[in-house]
Design a protein around this motif. Structure first.
Motif, mmCIF file in Angstrom:
data_model
loop_
_atom_site.group_PDB
_atom_site.id
_atom_site.type_symbol
_atom_site.label_atom_id
_atom_site.label_comp_id
_atom_site.label_asym_id
_atom_site.label_seq_id
_atom_site.Cartn_x
_atom_site.Cartn_y
_atom_site.Cartn_z
ATOM 1 N N PRO A 171 0.746 -1.081 -0.054
ATOM 2 C CA PRO A 171 -0.044 -0.178 -0.001
ATOM 3 C C PRO A 171 0.762 1.261 0.092
ATOM 4 O O PRO A 171 1.760 1.294 0.712
ATOM 5 N N THR A 179 8.615 -17.270 2.445
ATOM 6 C CA THR A 179 7.513 -16.562 3.038
ATOM 7 C C THR A 179 6.899 -15.800 2.017
ATOM 8 O O THR A 179 7.476 -15.226 0.980
ATOM 9 N N GLY A 180 5.551 -15.443 2.048
ATOM 10 C CA GLY A 180 4.807 -14.785 1.029
ATOM 11 C C GLY A 180 4.946 -14.916 -0.297
ATOM 12 O O GLY A 180 5.106 -16.190 -0.958
ATOM 13 N N ALA A 195 5.671 -20.088 4.056
ATOM 14 C CA ALA A 195 4.885 -19.485 5.254
ATOM 15 C C ALA A 195 4.140 -18.310 5.020
ATOM 16 O O ALA A 195 4.685 -17.503 4.317
ATOM 17 N N VAL A 196 3.041 -18.258 5.545
ATOM 18 C CA VAL A 196 2.027 -16.954 5.205
ATOM 19 C C VAL A 196 1.358 -16.765 6.744
ATOM 20 O O VAL A 196 1.434 -17.307 7.606
ATOM 21 N N ARG A 197 0.881 -15.474 6.679
ATOM 22 C CA ARG A 197 0.241 -14.875 7.780
ATOM 23 C C ARG A 197 -1.145 -15.719 7.688
ATOM 24 O O ARG A 197 -1.639 -16.329 8.865
ATOM 25 N N SER A 211 0.735 -18.575 10.301
ATOM 26 C CA SER A 211 1.198 -17.980 11.415
ATOM 27 C C SER A 211 -0.044 -17.536 12.495
ATOM 28 O O SER A 211 -0.006 -17.417 13.648
ATOM 29 N N ILE A 214 8.722 -20.532 11.363
ATOM 30 C CA ILE A 214 9.683 -21.433 10.835
ATOM 31 C C ILE A 214 10.810 -21.747 11.512
ATOM 32 O O ILE A 214 11.105 -22.949 12.022
ATOM 33 N N PRO A 215 11.532 -20.820 12.452
ATOM 34 C CA PRO A 215 12.643 -21.039 13.004
ATOM 35 C C PRO A 215 12.104 -21.856 14.433
ATOM 36 O O PRO A 215 12.692 -22.640 14.701
ATOM 37 N N ASN A 240 10.720 -12.656 3.336
ATOM 38 C CA ASN A 240 10.894 -11.750 4.171
ATOM 39 C C ASN A 240 12.321 -11.874 4.838
ATOM 40 O O ASN A 240 12.716 -12.684 5.563
HETATM 41 N N1 LIG Z 1 -0.425 -9.842 4.412
HETATM 42 C C1 LIG Z 1 -0.928 -8.984 4.535
HETATM 43 O O1 LIG Z 1 -2.326 -9.007 4.593
HETATM 44 C C2 LIG Z 1 -0.381 -7.403 4.400
HETATM 45 C C3 LIG Z 1 -1.254 -6.325 4.260
HETATM 46 C C4 LIG Z 1 -0.802 -4.973 4.246
HETATM 47 C C5 LIG Z 1 0.643 -4.935 4.279
HETATM 48 N N2 LIG Z 1 1.525 -5.989 4.150
HETATM 49 C C6 LIG Z 1 2.752 -5.731 4.360
HETATM 50 O O2 LIG Z 1 3.512 -6.681 3.616
HETATM 51 C C7 LIG Z 1 4.675 -7.021 4.105
HETATM 52 C C8 LIG Z 1 4.949 -8.505 4.422
HETATM 53 O O3 LIG Z 1 3.607 -9.332 3.701
HETATM 54 P P1 LIG Z 1 3.354 -10.773 3.875
HETATM 55 O O4 LIG Z 1 2.158 -10.988 3.700
HETATM 56 O O5 LIG Z 1 4.305 -11.414 2.933
HETATM 57 O O6 LIG Z 1 3.970 -11.004 5.266
HETATM 58 P P2 LIG Z 1 5.152 -11.442 6.001
HETATM 59 O O7 LIG Z 1 5.161 -10.261 7.325
HETATM 60 O O8 LIG Z 1 6.591 -11.469 5.313
HETATM 61 O O9 LIG Z 1 4.729 -12.761 6.678
HETATM 62 C C9 LIG Z 1 5.006 -13.794 6.115
HETATM 63 C C10 LIG Z 1 5.240 -14.938 7.022
HETATM 64 O O10 LIG Z 1 6.548 -14.994 7.563
HETATM 65 C C11 LIG Z 1 6.551 -14.955 8.999
HETATM 66 N N3 LIG Z 1 7.640 -13.929 9.537
HETATM 67 C C12 LIG Z 1 7.697 -12.867 9.817
HETATM 68 N N4 LIG Z 1 8.817 -12.509 10.300
HETATM 69 C C13 LIG Z 1 9.507 -13.503 10.878
HETATM 70 C C14 LIG Z 1 10.688 -13.933 11.300
HETATM 71 N N5 LIG Z 1 11.452 -13.114 11.941
HETATM 72 N N6 LIG Z 1 10.873 -15.345 11.444
HETATM 73 C C15 LIG Z 1 10.187 -16.156 10.788
HETATM 74 N N7 LIG Z 1 8.950 -16.018 10.261
HETATM 75 C C16 LIG Z 1 8.663 -14.571 10.116
HETATM 76 C C17 LIG Z 1 5.261 -14.344 9.441
HETATM 77 O O11 LIG Z 1 4.907 -14.635 10.767
HETATM 78 P P3 LIG Z 1 4.097 -13.810 11.573
HETATM 79 O O12 LIG Z 1 2.611 -13.674 11.285
HETATM 80 O O13 LIG Z 1 4.250 -14.337 13.000
HETATM 81 O O14 LIG Z 1 4.670 -12.227 11.572
HETATM 82 C C18 LIG Z 1 4.403 -14.973 8.232
HETATM 83 O O15 LIG Z 1 4.007 -16.296 8.708
HETATM 84 C C19 LIG Z 1 4.754 -6.520 5.722
HETATM 85 O O16 LIG Z 1 5.869 -5.395 5.525
HETATM 86 C C20 LIG Z 1 3.482 -5.970 5.602
HETATM 87 O O17 LIG Z 1 3.466 -4.732 6.607
HETATM 88 C C21 LIG Z 1 0.989 -7.324 4.471
#
Ligand SMILES: NC(=O)c1ccc[n+]([C@@H]2O[C@H](COP(=O)([O-])OP(=O)(O)OC[C@H]3O[C@@H](n4cnc5c(N)ncnc54)[C@H](OP(=O)(O)O)[C@@H]3O)[C@@H](O)[C@H]2O)c1
Ligand SMILES: Cc1cc2nc3c(=O)[nH]c(=O)nc-3n(C[C@H](O)[C@H](O)[C@H](O)COP(=O)(O)OP(=O)(O)OC[C@H]3O[C@@H](n4cnc5c(N)ncnc54)[C@H](O)[C@@H]3O)c2cc1C
Length: 251
Positions: free
Chosen positions: A75, A118-119, A146-148, A177, A189-190, A218
């Motif tokens: 966004p 992830t993602g 891995a995804v949220r 998660s 994952i860790p 990520n």
């Molecule tokens: N997905 C959405 O709905 C959404 C919406 C708006 C903006 N965003 C933005 O998009 C970015 C990433 O989006 P994304 O959907 O790809 O999700 P992401 O934040 O990269 O999460 C994907 C997966 O990685 C895990 N993760 C995060 N940090 C980790 C760590 N240190 N060690 C291991 N696993 C970890 C998350 O677990 P956890 O859930 O425990 O963090 C989740 O399971 C972020 O900057 C976010 O602000 C996402």
């Protein structure tokens, strides 16, 4: 100055409000599965560079008729909301060369290959899995995604196709998660490496003796998984200093 190649959107798929894929018709571009291209649109007026470009991994294997990219709509981001607004027939531009070291020819032989994402970091692994390379080099291949939320477990049809074609050699482990989801592990994952649940689900050890791990997505996940694997004696792989971990961070 970059000699951008003009392409056209052939198809667009919005998986969710923030996850989108584009299939792009453009001249063939040489790449190795796992590499990325740059996608660009004209920069807003007043910018120094005429084009605004960012790297995106190929989801398709080399030789496919269309180039495919899977991306998160950030966004307020300068590029992704504009990419997500494109439709069939709209123009977009590709950089002339693919790059990156997240590819099978770059890594040493081991018993097992672990592809940990992830993602949208899933994308390059979908390209790799649809080439002969990992199956010729490794006895077992594990894909971790891995995804949220479960709504981001996309490309299920592609993953099911790989599972059918490579039965006995392939394991897929989805991780969600922030909600329970049938068939997926819950958590990060860790921690799942730490308590042995990831290996138990895959049925494949993740050790310095037997595995090479490729990490994508990520940067915090990449750091934390590297730390978890360091505790098992696994270290970053470099061309001049072979190791067990190859990685790509998306931001
Ligand atoms: N997905 C959405 O709905 C959404 C919406 C708006 C903006 N965003 C933005 O998009 C970015 C990433 O989006 P994304 O959907 O790809 O999700 P992401 O934040 O990269 O999460 C994907 C997966 O990685 C895990 N993760 C995060 N940090 C980790 C760590 N240190 N060690 C291991 N696993 C970890 C998350 O677990 P956890 O859930 O425990 O963090 C989740 O399971 C972020 O900057 C976010 O602000 C996402
Ligand atoms: C080698 C490489 C390959 C990449 N391949 C892909 C890909 O295949 N798919 C993809 O979606 N992105 C990929 N990226 C990220 C991509 O290049 C852009 O940074 C991203 O699309 C945001 O662009 P933007 O201009 O809209 O926003 P920017 O202003 O560039 O946004 C930057 C911020 O958005 C967030 N962000 C960036 N990328 C992501 C992402 N993928 N998921 C969630 N949040 C993110 C981070 O918080 C980052 O600080 C890759 C990055 C690199 C370095």
């Amino acid at each position: 100055m970059t000699a951008w190649i003009e392409g056209r959107v052939a198809a667009r798929r919005a998986w969710t409000d923030t996850l989108c894929s584009l299939e792009v018709e453009a001249p063939a571009l040489d790449f190795v599965a796992g590499q990325f291209a740059r996608l660009a649109l004209p920069a807003p007026p007043g910018e120094k560079d005429p084009m605004l470009g960012r790297p995106y991994s190929f989801v398709n294997p080399p030789g496919a008729p269309l180039h495919e990219f899977y991306f998160n709509v950030v966004p307020g981001g300068p590029l992704t909301p504009r990419l997500a607004a494109l439709g069939p027939g709209d123009a977009l531009w590709l950089g002339p060369r693919a790059n990156g070291f997240l590819s099978i020819p770059e890594i040493p032989v081991a018993d097992a290959l672990w592809l940990i994402s992830t993602g949208t970091g899933l994308g390059p692994f979908l390209s790799i899995l649809r080439t002969p390379d990992p199956w010729e080099k490794f006895g077992r291949v594990v894909l971790v995604h891995a995804v949220r939320h479960a709504s981001a477990l996309n490309y299920a049809d592609v993953i099911a196709g790989v599972a059918r074609e490579r039965a006995g050699a392939f394991s897929f482990v989805p991780v969600v998660s922030r909600e329970p989801h049938p068939g997926a592990l819950t958590g990060r994952i860790p921690a799942l490496i730490g308590d042995g649940r990831l290996e138990a689900r895959a049925g494949v050890p993740l050790t310095a003796d037997n595995a090479h791990a490729m990490l994508c997505g990520n940067p915090a996940m990449v750091d934390d998984v590297q730390a978890a694997l360091a505790g098992r004696g696994m270290k970053r792989h470099r061309r001049k200093e072979p190791g067990h971990i190859t990685l790509e961070t998306y931001w």
